[in-house]
Design an enzyme around this catalytic site. Structure first.
Site, PDB file in Angstrom:
ATOM      1  CB  CYS A   1     -17.646   1.579 -27.545  1.00  0.00           C
ATOM      2  SG  CYS A   1     -16.991   1.739 -29.149  1.00  0.00           S
ATOM      3  CD  GLU A   2     -18.239   1.087 -21.513  1.00  0.00           C
ATOM      4  OE1 GLU A   2     -18.061   1.940 -20.682  1.00  0.00           O
ATOM      5  OE2 GLU A   2     -18.815  -0.042 -21.356  1.00  0.00           O
TER       6      GLU A   2
ATOM      7  CE1 TYR B   1      -1.996  -4.000  -8.572  1.00  0.00           C
ATOM      8  CE2 TYR B   1      -0.981  -1.796  -7.189  1.00  0.00           C
ATOM      9  CZ  TYR B   1      -1.513  -3.277  -6.773  1.00  0.00           C
ATOM     10  OH  TYR B   1      -1.062  -3.572  -6.200  1.00  0.00           O
TER      11      TYR B   1
ATOM     12  N   GLY C   1       0.361  -1.293   0.371  1.00  0.00           N
ATOM     13  CA  GLY C   1      -0.157  -0.019   0.205  1.00  0.00           C
ATOM     14  C   GLY C   1       0.660   1.344  -0.119  1.00  0.00           C
TER      15      GLY C   1
ATOM     16  N   GLY D   1       3.658  -3.760  -3.981  1.00  0.00           N
ATOM     17  CA  GLY D   1       3.480  -3.915  -5.166  1.00  0.00           C
ATOM     18  C   GLY D   1       3.709  -2.174  -6.001  1.00  0.00           C
ATOM     19  NE  ARG D   2       0.009   1.789  -5.391  1.00  0.00           N
ATOM     20  CZ  ARG D   2      -1.878   1.443  -6.002  1.00  0.00           C
ATOM     21  NH1 ARG D   2      -1.232   2.659  -7.570  1.00  0.00           N
ATOM     22  NH2 ARG D   2      -2.848   1.270  -6.239  1.00  0.00           N
TER      23      ARG D   2
HETATM   24  C1  PLP Z   1      -2.168  -6.302  -3.793  1.00  0.00           C
HETATM   25  C2  PLP Z   1      -1.751  -6.608  -2.233  1.00  0.00           C
HETATM   26  C3  PLP Z   1      -1.005  -5.521  -2.235  1.00  0.00           C
HETATM   27  C4  PLP Z   1       0.453  -4.841  -2.913  1.00  0.00           C
HETATM   28  O1  PLP Z   1       0.143  -3.118  -2.244  1.00  0.00           O
HETATM   29  P1  PLP Z   1       0.237  -2.301  -3.177  1.00  0.00           P
HETATM   30  O2  PLP Z   1      -0.939  -1.044  -2.665  1.00  0.00           O
HETATM   31  O3  PLP Z   1       0.316  -2.470  -4.686  1.00  0.00           O
HETATM   32  O4  PLP Z   1       1.706  -1.838  -2.768  1.00  0.00           O
HETATM   33  C5  PLP Z   1      -0.154  -6.720  -0.881  1.00  0.00           C
HETATM   34  N1  PLP Z   1      -0.902  -7.422  -0.047  1.00  0.00           N
HETATM   35  C6  PLP Z   1      -2.240  -6.836  -0.747  1.00  0.00           C
HETATM   36  C7  PLP Z   1      -2.250  -8.679   0.022  1.00  0.00           C
HETATM   37  C8  PLP Z   1      -2.431  -7.594  -1.964  1.00  0.00           C
HETATM   38  O5  PLP Z   1      -3.809  -8.006  -2.368  1.00  0.00           O
END
Ligand code: PLP
Length: 865
Positions: free
Chosen positions: A815-816, A845, A704, A742-743
């Site tokens: 088409c949206e 993403y 997150g 992730g992000r």
């Molecule tokens: C998607 C996800 C993450 C990564 O989230 P980011 O916002 O991309 O850092 C981490 N843990 C879980 C369980 C997730 O589903």
């Protein structure tokens, strides 16, 4: 040489006149305006800071003699600081002050005596200032404002307000102006706050009176402009102390400025705007400490920009809810109740009504709302209705032109309030404000979130640089701590890639590694996992594995892809954190040796054989969700994820019955959470629960971590983030700490390249069409996400500044109607078919959510070193 006939009025408040170097600034600013601006200058000053409060105490009749001595001493000391001889400069003023202390009227605290007492602060400060400026060789005269400003009597005024809170005549008047101009010096110094009463005595303008004095002089002189010099750079889109992302408002019309001054931070007294508006005199709010900043300009310029300009919060609001006990639509009910408010001297701010209920708000800044007054009012009202007083409340107000035309952009704002208890919503009849009244306690932390949502939704037209200046953060910390994006230096390589066909994602491995290493450098963190759903590109997985990262998977498909890409990967480096997955996927994950996370009791109950004797991690819902958009908040009762805390004991018992060991505790409450303190709190809460369970070895605080998508957003303060984690680690050293972003790792390393297909104007709206849109990058359509967009084919197309840029909506071919990658983006006016557009920060993403809707092909992908 005849003196020019143009005037500029400058006003300086208490903090701007209490230091010698500030008077040097005043002198320099006045001289620049007189010489370069070929104008005459009138400087209006307040009393030294704190002095008016002291004078008020004297007027209230307390310890008069001691207080007068202290005030005289303070001004003598200041004249010494200014290098002046106290006796000769202050002599006459000291005599007047002492005489007032001994005046017979002091015994009864006569109002005219109080006014004279209160006036002394400005008379003292202006006398000292004029002597100092003259000693610096400046052509400065001094005048007594009471010779020039005449108080007028207004209906509904009482004895107090006709003396101590007066308004002044300010219609421009040629004879007055000619007389004023006959004063010899080119620059003049006078007092704010004071005026002449009709009886020849002194009158006071009331709090904030110096701004209003300057405005009166500006109107009377038909001045070129009125400059209000303060200790902040101007008006902001929100209180910058609470919202560092708040932007300086560069230009407002009078009505908007009035609304913001009334509902928001009191940079400028609201009363001061009407005289300037009446006289069509432009105003400027400027910062004495940063005189080169352009500040806020308030004028009647022709083009008004619709959109929310500011959001504010006022505390201490009292709501009075009145339920009619008579018949519905009873004639005269409103008259009956409002008469009672008048009787108690209470002015009503907001009003909401239904057939049987009227609810109004009282603003404490305009009213003397004491418990006694409220009780008396409630008793009176009880004669005609059932009364309920709701306090303390906070009023959250959005200000801007054309509020009614913006409602469709405010859905996230409404959603944010949906989680609070809204007592009253009021839309002003001039279409300039929308106010929500909620409990004060619910308002904490709301403003930064609402401000961000106003920006994301486009309701605040941030792209208009004529209205929105730099952010507070930028002003105080300097611009763009976020170094230039990698792609700015790779234009040729990117154009070559685009020539091989678009839509095309390009990932920069150097940027990916830089993010990975920034996290790896934090030694509080014991285990790092990459949430590969953000971007499963094989080269990215290999690069992160080499940087020491493990992986977090949410499906069997991700597990299979991961082990196919990295066949030698140790299963201990893999987490499996699914949501509502079928039984088979849990079995598979256990079979591969991955660490499985469970987030409900039902799974253990229905599939005991899957979990029996296993070690597992437990995902908790800590009761709240956070993140950049409602759809990415993964905690709280509205989200499907996580075991709610009240069921923790039951889960532990169920696991024990299956001889399953809870080896890890996990929470992931949302994505793009802006506050570094969030993870610290999650970590501390999880650790406290882990202590109760007893078998836990690892605390996983999720992912997150945010990235700065908006051009002026600050990057996550990783140091503050790590410091918070270290504090908790010191308390719970027995647990290993894991994170799974992730992000954060991949967003900034990726860009999406597109070709322009068509440029079309329709009903005044310009659109740039691209060969892909929501099919290649879903985030803007799904989350109202912001991605910067640049035109790589045109010079200056990546700066969004200067001449020759226009605002375009950037749209895709799907088409949206939601197929919009960016609204009202500044791109070169010459943007046309065949140009290459770059959508920034698209590495997370992006490709992972791309789809073939409308049977459009998936984007290509390149990785560059
Ligand atoms: C998607 C996800 C993450 C990564 O989230 P980011 O916002 O991309 O850092 C981490 N843990 C879980 C369980 C997730 O589903």
């Amino acid at each position: 040489m005849p003196l020019p006939d143009r005037w500029i009025v400058l006003k300086f408040g208490g903090t701007s006149v209490s230091r010698r170097e500030r008077w040097d600034t005043i002198g320099r600013l006045a001289r620049e305006r007189a010489e370069d601006g070929a104008a005459r200058v009138l400087v209006v000053v307040s009393a030294l800071s704190g002095v008016t409060n002291e004078l008020q105490a004297i007027a209230d009749g307390g310890a008069i003699g001691d207080r007068v001595d202290a005030l005289i001493e303070r001004h003598r000391a200041f004249s010494v600081e200014l290098g002046l001889e106290p006796g000769s400069v202050l002599g006459e003023r000291t005599t007047v002050l002492r005489a007032l202390a001994n005046d017979a009227r002091a015994a009864t605290r006569a109002l005219d005596w109080q006014a004279e007492v209160l006036a002394q602060g400005e008379l003292l400060s202006s006398t000292l200032g004029a002597a100092y400026l003259r000693a610096q060789g400046l052509d400065f005269g001094w005048c007594d404002a009471r010779e020039w400003l005449d108080a007028i009597a207004l209906p509904n005024q009482n004895a107090w307000s006709t003396r101590l809170s007066v308004s002044c005549r300010h219609e421009s008047d040629a004879a007055w102006r000619a007389r004023f101009a006959r004063q010899p010096a080119r620059m003049l110094l006078t007092q704010g706050f004071i005026a002449r009463h009709g009886d020849g005595g002194t009158a006071i303008l009331g709090r904030g009176g110096s701004d209003t004095s300057a405005a009166y002089f500006g109107a009377l002189l038909g001045a070129q402009r009125v400059e209000i010099w303060t200790d902040v750079p101007g008006m902001f889109s929100a209180n910058p102390r609470i919202v560092p992302e708040a932007r300086l408002l560069a230009r407002l019309d009078y009505a908007e400025a009035q609304e913001i001054a009334t509902t928001g931070a009191r940079v400028l007294h609201p009363r001061s705007i009407a005289p300037c508006r009446d006289g069509n005199v432009p105003m400027a709010i400027l910062d004495t400490a940063r005189p080169d900043l352009a500040g806020t300009r308030i004028d009647a310029s022709a083009t008004t920009v619709p959109g929310v300009k500011a959001i504010s919060r006022r505390n201490g609001i009292v709501l009075v809810s009145m339920e009619s006990i008579g018949m519905w639509q009873q004639v005269g009910f409103l008259a009956d109740i409002f008469e009672r408010f008048k009787r108690h001297g209470l002015s009503v701010d907001l009003i909401g009504s239904s057939e049987t209920n009227v609810t109004v708000s009282l603003d404490p800044s305009e009213n003397l709302v004491t418990g006694n007054v409220l009780e008396a009012l409630a008793a009176d009202l009880a004669e005609v209705c059932r009364v309920k007083v709701i306090a303390p409340c906070a009023a959250i107000t959005l200000v801007g032109r054309g509020m009614r035309s913006l409602l469709h952009r405010l859905s996230d704002i409404w959603a944010a309030f949906g989680r609070e208890r809204v007592h009253l919503i009021s839309q002003s009849s001039n279409d300039l404000n929308l106010t929500f009244v909620i409990d004060e306690a619910d308002a904490d932390g709301l403003l930064p979130q609402l401000h961000a949502e106003l920006v994301h939704s486009g309701a605040m037209p941030m792209h208009d640089a004529s209205v929105f200046g730099p952010s507070w953060h930028e002003i105080t910390h300097g611009r763009a701590q976020r170094g230039p994006a990698w792609w700015r230096g790779r234009r040729e390589a990117l154009l070559q890639a685009a020539a091989r066909g678009t839509p095309r994602y390009v990932y920069d491995l150097a940027t990916l590694r830089a993010r990975a290493r920034a996290l790896a450098a934090i030694d509080t963190i014991d285990r790092r996992f990459y949430a590969l759903k953000a971007n499963p590109h094989p080269t990215i997985l290999r690069a992160l594995e080499a940087e020491g990262f493990g992986f977090e998977c949410v499906s069997s498909g991700e597990l299979a892809h991961l082990f196919a890409t990295l066949p030698g990967l140790e299963p201990e480096r893999v987490l499996f954190t699914p949501s509502f997955a079928p039984r088979r996927e849990y079995e598979e994950a256990f079979a591969r040796g991955a660490t499985v996370t469970v987030d409900n009791i039902e799974a253990l109950q229905r599939w005991p054989d899957v979990f029996e004797g296993r070690g597992l991690w437990l995902r908790l819902d800590l009761g709240r969700g956070e993140g950049h958009h409602a759809k990415v908040r993964t905690g709280g009762s509205q989200a499907k994820f996580g075991l709610p805390l009240p069921r923790l004991d039951a889960f532990v018992a169920q696991a024990r019955a299956l001889d399953a060991r809870i080896a890890g505790l996990h929470a992931h409450l949302g994505s793009g959470v802006e506050l570094p303190s969030h993870w610290r709190e999650v970590y501390a809460e999880l650790a406290a629960h882990a202590d109760r369970i007893g078998t836990v070895a690892t605390i996983d605080i999720g992912g997150g971590l945010p990235v700065p998508y908006l051009p002026d957003a600050a990057p996550l303060d990783l140091e503050a983030w790590a410091r918070g984690l270290a504090e908790v680690k010191a308390l719970y050293p027995q647990y290993a700490l894991a994170v799974e972003p992730g992000r954060f790792l991949v967003a900034e390393c990726g860009v999406l390249l597109l070709h322009v297909t068509q440029v079309v104007e329709k009903d005044g709206m310009r659109r740039v069409g691209c060969d892909a849109g929501m099919n290649a990058l879903l985030r803007p359509a799904l989350y109202d996400a912001f991605h910067a967009i640049a035109n790589l084919s045109r010079p200056g197309g990546d700066t969004a500044q200067g001449d020759g840029v226009l605002a375009f909506d950037v749209v895709g071919p799907v088409c949206e109607s939601g197929d919009v990658l960016g609204r009202q983006r500044l791109l070169p006016a010459a943007t046309s078919e065949g140009d290459v557009l770059l959508v920034a920060d698209a590495g997370a993403y992006g490709m992972a959510m791309a789809n073939t809707y409308n049977l459009r092909a998936l984007p290509a992908e390149d990785v560059i070193e």
